[in-house]
Design a protein around this motif. Structure first.
Motif, mmCIF file in Angstrom:
data_model
loop_
_atom_site.group_PDB
_atom_site.id
_atom_site.type_symbol
_atom_site.label_atom_id
_atom_site.label_comp_id
_atom_site.label_asym_id
_atom_site.label_seq_id
_atom_site.Cartn_x
_atom_site.Cartn_y
_atom_site.Cartn_z
ATOM 1 N N VAL A 1 -84.674 -8.843 -2.926
ATOM 2 C CA VAL A 1 -83.395 -8.971 -2.233
ATOM 3 C C VAL A 1 -83.577 -8.868 -0.724
ATOM 4 C CG1 VAL A 1 -82.791 -6.512 -2.295
ATOM 5 C CG2 VAL A 1 -80.983 -8.232 -2.302
ATOM 6 N N LEU A 2 -84.545 -8.085 -0.269
ATOM 7 C CA LEU A 2 -84.808 -7.994 1.169
ATOM 8 C C LEU A 2 -85.365 -9.308 1.702
ATOM 9 C CD1 LEU A 2 -86.321 -4.405 1.521
ATOM 10 C CD2 LEU A 2 -83.958 -5.137 1.858
ATOM 11 N N ALA A 3 -86.181 -9.974 0.896
ATOM 12 C CA ALA A 3 -86.689 -11.282 1.302
ATOM 13 C C ALA A 3 -85.551 -12.289 1.407
ATOM 14 C CB ALA A 3 -87.735 -11.768 0.302
ATOM 15 N N THR A 4 -84.590 -12.207 0.502
ATOM 16 C CA THR A 4 -83.436 -13.112 0.565
ATOM 17 C C THR A 4 -82.610 -12.859 1.815
ATOM 18 O OG1 THR A 4 -83.347 -13.142 -1.851
ATOM 19 C CG2 THR A 4 -81.390 -13.870 -0.671
ATOM 20 N N VAL A 5 -82.365 -11.595 2.114
ATOM 21 C CA VAL A 5 -81.611 -11.258 3.328
ATOM 22 C C VAL A 5 -82.370 -11.705 4.570
ATOM 23 C CG1 VAL A 5 -80.738 -9.326 4.705
ATOM 24 C CG2 VAL A 5 -80.377 -9.359 2.235
ATOM 25 N N ALA A 6 -83.676 -11.566 4.560
ATOM 26 C CA ALA A 6 -84.478 -11.994 5.708
ATOM 27 C C ALA A 6 -84.377 -13.506 5.907
ATOM 28 C CB ALA A 6 -85.932 -11.577 5.513
ATOM 29 N N ILE A 7 -84.376 -14.265 4.820
ATOM 30 C CA ILE A 7 -84.236 -15.718 4.927
ATOM 31 C C ILE A 7 -82.886 -16.084 5.515
ATOM 32 C CG2 ILE A 7 -84.053 -17.853 3.604
ATOM 33 C CD1 ILE A 7 -86.109 -16.758 1.684
ATOM 34 N N PHE A 8 -81.830 -15.463 5.025
ATOM 35 C CA PHE A 8 -80.489 -15.753 5.533
ATOM 36 C C PHE A 8 -80.372 -15.391 7.012
ATOM 37 C CE2 PHE A 8 -78.513 -15.213 1.053
ATOM 38 C CZ PHE A 8 -78.906 -16.502 0.742
ATOM 39 N N ALA A 9 -80.888 -14.221 7.376
ATOM 40 C CA ALA A 9 -80.794 -13.779 8.769
ATOM 41 C C ALA A 9 -81.599 -14.692 9.692
ATOM 42 C CB ALA A 9 -81.286 -12.334 8.895
ATOM 43 N N PHE A 10 -82.770 -15.103 9.253
ATOM 44 C CA PHE A 10 -83.599 -15.986 10.078
ATOM 45 C C PHE A 10 -82.921 -17.341 10.275
ATOM 46 C CE2 PHE A 10 -86.868 -19.149 10.805
ATOM 47 C CZ PHE A 10 -87.656 -18.554 11.768
ATOM 48 N N MET A 11 -82.401 -17.915 9.207
ATOM 49 C CA MET A 11 -81.760 -19.228 9.316
ATOM 50 C C MET A 11 -80.519 -19.161 10.194
ATOM 51 S SD MET A 11 -82.179 -20.852 5.501
ATOM 52 C CE MET A 11 -81.353 -22.351 6.056
ATOM 53 N N TYR A 12 -79.756 -18.086 10.076
ATOM 54 C CA TYR A 12 -78.558 -17.955 10.916
ATOM 55 C C TYR A 12 -78.938 -17.853 12.386
ATOM 56 C CZ TYR A 12 -74.328 -16.041 12.981
ATOM 57 O OH TYR A 12 -73.240 -15.826 13.793
ATOM 58 N N SER A 13 -79.930 -17.031 12.694
ATOM 59 C CA SER A 13 -80.348 -16.870 14.084
ATOM 60 C C SER A 13 -81.029 -18.129 14.608
ATOM 61 C CB SER A 13 -81.293 -15.673 14.200
ATOM 62 O OG SER A 13 -81.833 -15.562 15.500
ATOM 63 N N LEU B 1 -91.233 -20.141 5.902
ATOM 64 C CA LEU B 1 -90.605 -18.909 5.423
ATOM 65 C C LEU B 1 -90.072 -19.079 4.007
ATOM 66 C CD1 LEU B 1 -89.638 -16.017 5.991
ATOM 67 C CD2 LEU B 1 -87.542 -16.996 6.942
ATOM 68 N N PHE B 2 -89.424 -20.200 3.752
ATOM 69 C CA PHE B 2 -88.855 -20.410 2.426
ATOM 70 C C PHE B 2 -89.937 -20.617 1.377
ATOM 71 C CE2 PHE B 2 -86.859 -22.883 -0.962
ATOM 72 C CZ PHE B 2 -85.747 -22.094 -1.225
ATOM 73 N N SER B 3 -91.016 -21.314 1.743
ATOM 74 C CA SER B 3 -92.090 -21.526 0.776
ATOM 75 C C SER B 3 -92.788 -20.218 0.424
ATOM 76 C CB SER B 3 -93.111 -22.528 1.328
ATOM 77 O OG SER B 3 -93.700 -22.037 2.519
ATOM 78 N N VAL B 4 -92.914 -19.318 1.403
ATOM 79 C CA VAL B 4 -93.560 -18.032 1.141
ATOM 80 C C VAL B 4 -92.648 -17.116 0.325
ATOM 81 C CG1 VAL B 4 -94.431 -15.930 2.239
ATOM 82 C CG2 VAL B 4 -95.031 -18.168 3.175
ATOM 83 N N ALA B 5 -91.354 -17.107 0.647
ATOM 84 C CA ALA B 5 -90.417 -16.177 0.014
ATOM 85 C C ALA B 5 -89.608 -16.810 -1.113
ATOM 86 C CB ALA B 5 -89.457 -15.607 1.067
ATOM 87 N N GLN B 6 -89.967 -18.020 -1.528
ATOM 88 C CA GLN B 6 -89.181 -18.693 -2.570
ATOM 89 C C GLN B 6 -89.210 -17.915 -3.881
ATOM 90 O OE1 GLN B 6 -90.563 -22.616 -3.517
ATOM 91 N NE2 GLN B 6 -88.757 -23.156 -4.706
ATOM 92 N N LYS B 7 -90.364 -17.380 -4.239
ATOM 93 C CA LYS B 7 -90.481 -16.616 -5.475
ATOM 94 C C LYS B 7 -89.551 -15.416 -5.455
ATOM 95 C CE LYS B 7 -93.789 -13.766 -8.012
ATOM 96 N NZ LYS B 7 -95.197 -13.263 -8.062
ATOM 97 N N PHE C 1 -86.936 -15.046 -3.563
ATOM 98 C CA PHE C 1 -85.555 -15.519 -3.443
ATOM 99 C C PHE C 1 -84.967 -15.796 -4.821
ATOM 100 C CE2 PHE C 1 -82.517 -19.040 -2.974
ATOM 101 C CZ PHE C 1 -81.614 -18.448 -2.109
ATOM 102 N N VAL C 2 -85.695 -16.503 -5.665
ATOM 103 C CA VAL C 2 -85.225 -16.801 -7.019
ATOM 104 C C VAL C 2 -85.127 -15.527 -7.841
ATOM 105 C CG1 VAL C 2 -85.747 -18.064 -9.135
ATOM 106 C CG2 VAL C 2 -86.166 -19.130 -6.914
ATOM 107 N N GLU C 3 -86.091 -14.636 -7.681
ATOM 108 C CA GLU C 3 -86.085 -13.388 -8.437
ATOM 109 C C GLU C 3 -84.896 -12.520 -8.072
ATOM 110 O OE1 GLU C 3 -89.049 -9.535 -9.235
ATOM 111 O OE2 GLU C 3 -89.727 -11.280 -8.078
ATOM 112 N N SER C 4 -84.509 -12.512 -6.800
ATOM 113 C CA SER C 4 -83.371 -11.697 -6.386
ATOM 114 C C SER C 4 -82.070 -12.201 -6.986
ATOM 115 C CB SER C 4 -83.274 -11.684 -4.858
ATOM 116 O OG SER C 4 -82.909 -12.967 -4.372
ATOM 117 N N ILE C 5 -81.938 -13.515 -7.127
ATOM 118 C CA ILE C 5 -80.743 -14.076 -7.732
ATOM 119 C C ILE C 5 -80.626 -13.649 -9.192
ATOM 120 C CG2 ILE C 5 -79.577 -16.221 -8.382
ATOM 121 C CD1 ILE C 5 -80.835 -17.540 -5.971
ATOM 122 N N VAL C 6 -81.763 -13.605 -9.887
ATOM 123 C CA VAL C 6 -81.745 -13.196 -11.292
ATOM 124 C C VAL C 6 -81.444 -11.710 -11.420
ATOM 125 C CG1 VAL C 6 -83.146 -13.003 -13.377
ATOM 126 C CG2 VAL C 6 -83.356 -15.027 -11.913
#
Length: 293
Positions: free
Chosen positions: A210-222, A275-281, A283-288
């Motif tokens: 979930v922290l990786a997901t938040v990091a992706i969202f924060a990075f894309m927004y900034s 970033l997305f390719s590294v944290a994709q795993k 990201f999907v896991e956090s959704i589940v």
């Protein structure tokens, strides 16, 4: 002497008929292909234009594959514009935004998930209600506040608010924290672990997805933010990619170098793709995990 009869069973092959694809399914499949091509064509055109010369960009009809790859566009982009400086400023702002968002949002979410206090649910609903406030309603008060603080033309107005949490990210992390067992915290408390260490040494290490997901969202927004950066950054040495790329084609006194504009957009995609390719795993896991407690 008795003899034993061994019966060998041969596998029975059953002819399984394949289900024929109906004409309707073929039509839906072809429709999806057409939609996919339409959606991906602007991206292909961006990559194609990035490697064309300015003269070839203006040719009609345009060609998807360049006649000759203009590798000199990379040199022109970094010599004619301060693209390296823009890139560094964007990475710096994104770095502090990600760190501030992850730390502050996880800390607040830990409090909502870990402790039971009177009025906690009401306070949490009040926090979620702030998501309905549009940014233009807060833009002027924030601008006046940061101006009085003397933070204009610095990265402070863009990065400091990230250290005060985000309602959506707090909600997302809280949902994950509630799935953690309370026995972990009880055992840590018996061993003399403080509340801060429970958050830092137990909650955060177990919340990587979930922290990786938040990091992706924060990075894309900034990384994609333009309005906030235009408001507070005035001098050219503080420009970011979004401001610099906008200035490249907003000038009406000269011909827009669309090949350099598209090349800058291609290079701006690199950190997001990495970033997305590294944290994709994760990201999907956090959704589940946030959907199944």
């Amino acid at each position: 002497m008795s003899t034993a009869t061994v019966t060998q069973k041969r596998p029975v092959r059953q002819a399984v008929g394949k289900r024929k694809t109906t004409p309707f399914e073929w039509l839906v499949f072809l429709l999806l292909i057409v939609i996919a091509v339409i959606m991906i064509f602007p991206t292909l055109n961006m990559f194609s234009t990035a490697f064309k010369s300015q003269a070839e960009v203006l040719k009609f009809p345009p060609r998807l594959i360049p006649e000759q790859f203009a590798w000199g566009n990379f040199k022109n982009l970094f010599t004619q514009y301060q693209y390296g400086l823009w890139y560094k400023n964007s990475l710096l702002i994104a770095f502090f935004s990600v760190i501030g968002t992850v730390l502050s949002s996880s800390l607040v979410a830990f409090g909502f998930a870990r402790y039971n206090a009177r009025g906690k649910n009401v306070l949490f609903l009040f926090l979620l209600s702030t998501m309905m406030i549009p940014y233009p309603a807060l833009m002027i008060p924030q601008f006046i506040l940061f101006k009085n603080l003397g933070w204009m033309d610095t990265i402070l107005p863009i990065t400091v608010p990230a250290f005060f949490g985000s309602a959506y990210n707090i909600f997302l992390i809280r949902q994950f924290f509630t799935s953690l067992s309370n026995e972990l915290y009880d055992a840590a408390k018996i061993d003399g672990c403080s509340e801060w260490r429970q958050w830092w040494n137990i909650a955060l290490p177990l919340s990587g997805p979930v922290l990786a997901t938040v990091a992706i969202f924060a990075f894309m927004y900034s990384w994609n933010d333009l309005l906030g950066q235009v408001l507070y950054l005035n001098s050219s040495e503080h420009f970011t990619l979004t401001i610099g790329m906008t200035a490249m084609y907003s000038s009406a006194t000269r011909l827009v170098p669309w090949n350099l504009v598209m090349l800058s957009a291609v290079l701006a995609l690199v950190p997001i793709l990495v970033l997305f390719s590294v944290a994709q795993k994760y990201f999907v896991e956090s959704i589940v995990l946030t959907g199944v407690k």
